[in-house]
Scaffold this active site. Structure first.
Site, PDB file in Angstrom:
ATOM      1  N   SER A   8      28.938   7.118  -5.470  1.00  0.00           N
ATOM      2  CA  SER A   8      29.893   7.651  -4.480  1.00  0.00           C
ATOM      3  C   SER A   8      31.131   6.794  -4.291  1.00  0.00           C
ATOM      4  O   SER A   8      32.093   7.229  -3.652  1.00  0.00           O
ATOM      5  CB  SER A   8      29.202   7.828  -3.132  1.00  0.00           C
ATOM      6  OG  SER A   8      28.300   8.898  -3.190  1.00  0.00           O
ATOM      7  N   TYR A  12      32.219  15.863 -11.942  1.00  0.00           N
ATOM      8  CA  TYR A  12      31.722  15.127 -10.772  1.00  0.00           C
ATOM      9  C   TYR A  12      30.491  14.278 -11.120  1.00  0.00           C
ATOM     10  O   TYR A  12      30.386  13.114 -10.743  1.00  0.00           O
ATOM     11  CB  TYR A  12      31.399  16.121  -9.646  1.00  0.00           C
ATOM     12  CG  TYR A  12      30.833  15.492  -8.402  1.00  0.00           C
ATOM     13  CD1 TYR A  12      31.643  14.763  -7.538  1.00  0.00           C
ATOM     14  CD2 TYR A  12      29.479  15.616  -8.087  1.00  0.00           C
ATOM     15  CE1 TYR A  12      31.124  14.180  -6.395  1.00  0.00           C
ATOM     16  CE2 TYR A  12      28.960  15.034  -6.945  1.00  0.00           C
ATOM     17  CZ  TYR A  12      29.779  14.315  -6.100  1.00  0.00           C
ATOM     18  OH  TYR A  12      29.263  13.727  -4.978  1.00  0.00           O
ATOM     19  N   TYR A  36      29.180   6.913   5.133  1.00  0.00           N
ATOM     20  CA  TYR A  36      28.476   8.120   5.568  1.00  0.00           C
ATOM     21  C   TYR A  36      28.321   8.154   7.086  1.00  0.00           C
ATOM     22  O   TYR A  36      29.188   7.639   7.787  1.00  0.00           O
ATOM     23  CB  TYR A  36      27.112   8.233   4.876  1.00  0.00           C
ATOM     24  CG  TYR A  36      27.185   8.147   3.378  1.00  0.00           C
ATOM     25  CD1 TYR A  36      28.028   8.978   2.641  1.00  0.00           C
ATOM     26  CD2 TYR A  36      26.407   7.235   2.682  1.00  0.00           C
ATOM     27  CE1 TYR A  36      28.079   8.912   1.255  1.00  0.00           C
ATOM     28  CE2 TYR A  36      26.451   7.162   1.292  1.00  0.00           C
ATOM     29  CZ  TYR A  36      27.297   8.006   0.586  1.00  0.00           C
ATOM     30  OH  TYR A  36      27.346   7.929  -0.774  1.00  0.00           O
ATOM     31  N   LYS A  69      34.251   8.382  -5.227  1.00  0.00           N
ATOM     32  CA  LYS A  69      34.950   9.320  -4.332  1.00  0.00           C
ATOM     33  C   LYS A  69      36.310   8.777  -3.897  1.00  0.00           C
ATOM     34  O   LYS A  69      37.227   9.536  -3.589  1.00  0.00           O
ATOM     35  CB  LYS A  69      34.085   9.618  -3.102  1.00  0.00           C
ATOM     36  CG  LYS A  69      32.869  10.474  -3.444  1.00  0.00           C
ATOM     37  CD  LYS A  69      31.853  10.544  -2.297  1.00  0.00           C
ATOM     38  CE  LYS A  69      30.681  11.430  -2.711  1.00  0.00           C
ATOM     39  NZ  LYS A  69      29.554  11.363  -1.758  1.00  0.00           N
ATOM     40  N   VAL A 121      25.138   5.171  -4.042  1.00  0.00           N
ATOM     41  CA  VAL A 121      23.689   5.252  -3.955  1.00  0.00           C
ATOM     42  C   VAL A 121      22.966   4.365  -4.978  1.00  0.00           C
ATOM     43  O   VAL A 121      21.760   4.154  -4.898  1.00  0.00           O
ATOM     44  CB  VAL A 121      23.265   6.738  -4.068  1.00  0.00           C
ATOM     45  CG1 VAL A 121      23.196   7.183  -5.512  1.00  0.00           C
ATOM     46  CG2 VAL A 121      21.955   7.000  -3.351  1.00  0.00           C
TER      47      VAL A 121
END
Lengths: 304, 304, 304, 304
Positions: free
Chosen positions: B61, B188, B240, B64, B258
């Site tokens: 992530s 992705y 998050y 991102k 992660v």
């Protein structure tokens, strides 16, 4: 500096017509949407004012910063955040549906109504004492002993506050808040009705920027670490479900109130108090947001 | 400095046993939970390393941040945020129920899965081109032309990515994403499988801290304003639904992955890359969080 | 009787203008909203027809009754309802947000899209076999071997079915459905595109009223208890999130389809097939609802 | 017949240990879980009793049937259902999160707490009058002038009823209920504390089965159409979020109460009163459900 402030005010004045004064109680609905006031106070004690800086307005949700501060002073960070989370939410300030989902345990953060009611419930004392201690703290931070609350607005808030009442009773049922719900709400409605002006708010901002010290005061009112907690939470949650965009566009820890006030604090630099009653869809001062954007760029105040 | 880093690593090593390595795909489940690596790089170009700083891990992530950057470079801020909001959420990274509520129009922010898929969809080019351009951007930012993706992990992600697939098809149905859903997802899943080490991540952090410039490079890779946008969003949403607490306890704009990586950026000062695979309940490296807390205090890095 | 039917049709014709033909795929959008057809068949085998009873239309969600029947025949009641609940919901037919809430384990009932996809997934055989077995069952129940599906509508449904795709992938991820998602969806889209007329539907209704027996047939197609299961579920959930009001106002177990069809079954008495394409906000035939209300009163058909 | 009832009771007695007596207030927690009573009354006036049929218990949510009846008698169907919907829900009886979603306008149905509070609010008169009129109606329906309420349980309900209070204040805020919230709640808590036995409940069931007429009475207490409305709503929503499965397995319109009572009505045939305090996870009598299943099969009472 005051020229800059005046220029920025005039540049954003057109936004008055894009917003809408809060109308859920008569006393707020009657506010003059054309008032625009601002006050800056820096670490050297310089004060810069422009526009309707001397008009009084009710502090409303800006009081959530003070009630959180006092709740932490009374209970410590850990105990407070056992009852309310630290997390920003993408839901409106008065949303509480998540509290009724099966896995829910506490409100998302102390800047939405449900979380602020928890903070008030944790302030030590009876309903009356909670309020008096909070009022006293604001007077000390602002060095303004004349600050008090507007009785008419308090009574109106109390009279129309059934949604806040609903979330308080739900949290009572869940064991999140203890004690007499109506007394807690009474204190909460009163704290929202405290009347301030832009300088008062700027001084609260400066107090946070100065790590919980009144400028030039020898005694600290509370643990300096509390300023980091509150500044961080203002950044992630202070402008309700617009906090994310506000962080990108303005980048200054801030808290808004539904009467049109904005409290902003630039860590180690400055406190800002702003006032203009017309609100955007999130409940933030629409002119205030425009001014903060320009001010942040002009004075390079963004923390990002 | 490296002594400090080593001390902090050892102080937090006990947390390994409080977390859990991601196990939704075999290749991640096999990660060695005892690896703890860190790398700091400051604006003078000094690099400080400790522990297993040279171990490779998938970026997950943390990508991102890069896909958002590239989406903005390709489309401008306004067009991107027409399709994904700026707002932090109190829901987990892979939650998307709100998208199916009647009033929903877009994912909350680009740091949760749904929002990141939107960002990837907005990167110009076919699925293959999207990925290659993103990989190329990472190589430039890190000055590391050897970075590539892990084929096994990419295929595993693709194979088990049905929840991401679900949210992508829902967003296609809502008109939020356009084009071939499987091609977007393919890009992705590949971007999540890019392999890096702590230095690579530290360089991404420094690039952001240096306002979108590779240190000592004469050319800017993108508009410097993008660093403010991304740094603000990392602050409000990067960890998050733990971002609020992380902002209070650490106060450094960060993004986790992660596989156990953490990217952190201290505006105008420093980039940090961290790696330790055991995760907490939110999906953040549990040891990484402990280290960041200590590092923030020790080096006074909090922005609040 | 046919006079009564014609009178009721004319009485309700004005409702055509209060509804709206489904327009999510071109082939449905082109339906003639003025078609109103009805067919009744009683336990003595009498058939009463009126209006445009011979027009063909796609069965759409009425097929959910058949896929549930076949899923139970293939797996038994218990196994089916381990994967989909029996409970009516106050959410629209294509809502699935609840499946993404933390405590969710299965769709509410087999009459909403998510639950119907589960039923289709449980029909034995490959995607192609699932569909052929379902088509074959409908042909037997209606004694009409000419029934087949509309290729154009099937392809349109498939092409625009991204929301169904989203919920299917989510349920795959949750372990609710197994096997190839696209093959299951293919079968689901095909079953929705099966073309019938009012008599076909009336015969399905009569089959249920006659406890899963084709009238005058010696062999039962399935356990008679299945008729109770399906009739009960049609009562609580057959008209989507209008089922509660429909039960009060009409009181006849029914299932609607988005092409404008309504299947109704009066236990031990009668089957009814209705067709009129204009829909209300819930996705039910608006004229059909008006006709069913009058028919229920006129013929005293309510089960309550 | 009474032998059949006794056999069915004994067959289901083992279920006592699979349930749990309501414990949210002390007076309910002290109930004897071993009590199992049943009473049937048919259209010929025959009464069949078995087990602990003469034990008194509080009516609890079964009163929702009566408050709905009275609200419709006072206001007409249309006005009542402007304020509460007809729709069954897959949420628990005391859930109200949906009321706080942006598109919400009224509670799903009058058999969940929120909807029942609306019904009580619509009964004409002050809080005291609402209750007295409702009590009077129950006395007439049951021909039992001795029925009254349990003061201790009423006070306990009132004392611990903060979740009901929360939903009432939210609905007040939304304009769904009008008047004094505490007075409405007071009436609601009292109606829940009305004490009845199995015969009383059977008579309510028979009253509904007999289209709102007390058996052999010449005067109708209300419009006979109200029996259809209530019977339909009991079918779709009477057993909370287990109503769908109950309809499939039992097929008799029923309403349960948290003290362990079940009211059942077989249209045009029979009224049934049941009592056994141990509850399942939905809040329905677990033994009662077992008995109803067997009774429905044995006497062929299912409406499906």
């Amino acid at each position: 500096m005051e020229n800059i402030l005046e220029t920025i005010i005039e540049k954003n004045r057109y936004l008055v017509n894009k917003g809408k004064v809060a109308d859920y109680i008569p006393a707020l609905a009657e506010a003059n949407p054309n008032y625009i006031g601002i006050c800056l106070m820096d670490m050297e004690g310089n004060i810069y004012k422009a526009g309707d800086y001397d008009k009084k307005f009710t502090i409303q949700s800006i009081s959530k910063v003070i009630s959180l501060m006092l709740a932490i002073m009374d209970n410590g960070e850990e105990k407070v955040f056992n009852k309310v989370d630290y997390e920003p939410t993408d839901e409106p300030f008065n949303s509480f549906y998540k509290l009724d989902l099966p896995h829910s345990i506490k409100p998302s953060n102390p800047m939405i109504n449900a979380g602020a009611i928890v903070a008030t419930s944790l302030i030590k004392g009876s309903g009356e004492e909670k309020f008096n201690r909070l009022l006293n703290l604001i007077r000390k931070i602002t060095e303004n002993p004349n600050i008090t609350y507007n009785e008419e607005i308090y009574l109106s808030e109390k009279d129309t506050g059934d949604k806040n009442r609903a979330m308080a009773y739900l949290m009572k049922n869940m064991g999140i808040i203890e004690g007499n719900v109506e007394a807690i709400l009474d204190s909460y409605f009163k704290q929202c009705a405290i009347e301030v002006d832009c300088l008062d708010i700027a001084k609260i901002g400066l107090f946070l920027a100065n790590r919980c010290r009144v400028l030039n005061s020898e005694t600290s009112l509370c643990d300096e670490n509390i300023s980091s907690i509150i500044t961080a939470i203002m950044t992630t949650s202070g402008m309700y479900n617009f906090s994310g965009e506000y962080a990108v566009k303005v980048g200054i820890p801030s808290k808004s109130g539904v009467a049109g006030g904005i409290l902003a604090t630039v860590p180690k630099k400055m406190g800002i108090g702003l006032f203009c009653p017309a609100l955007d869809q999130y409940g933030n001062s629409i002119v205030g947001y425009g001014i903060m954007k320009d001010l942040s760029k002009e004075l390079k105040l963004s923390i990002f």
